[in-house]
Motif scaffolding. Structure first.
Motif, PDB file in Angstrom:
ATOM      1  N   LYS A  75       9.342   0.554  69.061  1.00 47.52           N
ATOM      2  CA  LYS A  75       9.556   0.343  67.622  1.00 47.52           C
ATOM      3  C   LYS A  75       8.573  -0.694  67.096  1.00 47.52           C
ATOM      4  N   TRP A  76       8.393  -1.772  67.862  1.00 45.65           N
ATOM      5  CA  TRP A  76       7.455  -2.822  67.461  1.00 45.65           C
ATOM      6  C   TRP A  76       6.061  -2.226  67.283  1.00 45.65           C
ATOM      7  N   ARG A  78       5.119   0.950  66.679  1.00 50.44           N
ATOM      8  CA  ARG A  78       5.040   1.832  65.505  1.00 50.44           C
ATOM      9  C   ARG A  78       4.981   1.021  64.215  1.00 50.44           C
ATOM     10  N   ASP A  79       5.843   0.015  64.098  1.00 53.59           N
ATOM     11  CA  ASP A  79       5.856  -0.810  62.892  1.00 53.59           C
ATOM     12  C   ASP A  79       4.553  -1.590  62.746  1.00 53.59           C
ATOM     13  N   THR A  80       4.056  -2.104  63.848  1.00 55.02           N
ATOM     14  CA  THR A  80       2.830  -2.902  63.816  1.00 55.02           C
ATOM     15  C   THR A  80       1.635  -2.040  63.416  1.00 55.02           C
ATOM     16  N   ARG A  82       1.770   0.706  61.621  1.00 55.07           N
ATOM     17  CA  ARG A  82       1.952   1.043  60.197  1.00 55.07           C
ATOM     18  C   ARG A  82       1.478  -0.109  59.314  1.00 55.07           C
ATOM     19  N   MET A 107       9.854  -3.494  54.236  1.00 50.32           N
ATOM     20  CA  MET A 107       9.892  -3.879  55.653  1.00 50.32           C
ATOM     21  C   MET A 107      10.567  -5.232  55.847  1.00 50.32           C
ATOM     22  N   MET A 111      13.321  -5.903  58.590  1.00 47.79           N
ATOM     23  CA  MET A 111      13.142  -6.930  59.623  1.00 47.79           C
ATOM     24  C   MET A 111      14.278  -7.956  59.589  1.00 47.79           C
ATOM     25  N   CYS A 120       8.020 -10.969  64.084  1.00 49.38           N
ATOM     26  CA  CYS A 120       6.996 -10.702  63.061  1.00 49.38           C
ATOM     27  C   CYS A 120       6.105 -11.919  62.839  1.00 49.38           C
TER      28      CYS A 120
END
Length: 160
Positions: A75-76, A78-80, A82, A107, A111, A120
């Motif tokens: 998940k980290w 994919r989010d990073t 993006r 986001m 978060m 983050c």
């Protein structure tokens, strides 16, 4: 740039824009080649940047990639990716407002809901160091303020 053009179109409503009001366009055009170069370098180095940030994050504190007992590395990642891609576009367009309004506020809520602010904060602080290995100093001066905005909004204290 897009936000500034939108603001200008509303501000001039029925009149010609002044030289001062148009200055941002000249400034943007002067920095466009540098922005394009930085964007291209980020695109090529994306996987390496994310891997280096992940490795430093894990060595700093492995719990930053955990949510309780769950490994959230996927998940980290994919989010990073993006956020990195949106950040690169924001730098190319010179439009941090667009990034903030289009992605970061949403986001930020996510978060906070997952208690991921500490992760983050570390991610975008480390990323500022890592991208300097992949960008020229002038390119990094364009991009690092965007990463700092990410850190400030996504890595805010859990109590805010």
């Amino acid at each position: 740039m897009l936000s500034q053009i939108q603001y200008l179109s509303q501000a001039v409503d029925g009149r010609y824009a002044t030289d001062e009001e148009l200055q941002f366009i000249s400034d943007y055009l002067q920095s466009f080649n540098l922005r394009l170069s930085a964007y291209a370098r980020l695109q090529v180095a994306e996987a390496t940047i994310v891997q280096q940030v992940q490795a430093k994050l894990r060595s700093l504190d492995p719990s930053l990639l955990q949510n309780g007992s769950e490994d959230v590395t996927g998940k980290w990642r994919r989010d990073t990716i993006r956020v990195l891609r949106y950040s690169a576009i924001a730098m190319l367009l010179n439009d941090a407002d667009w990034l903030r309004d289009r992605l970061l506020y949403w986001m930020q809520t996510v978060m906070k809901a997952f208690g991921a602010q500490r992760s983050c904060d570390a991610t975008y602080q480390i990323m500022q160091e890592v991208v300097q290995q992949h960008l020229t100093p002038p390119e990094a001066r364009l991009f690092c303020p965007i990463l700092e905005l990410n850190r400030a909004l996504l890595g805010g204290s859990p109590d805010s």
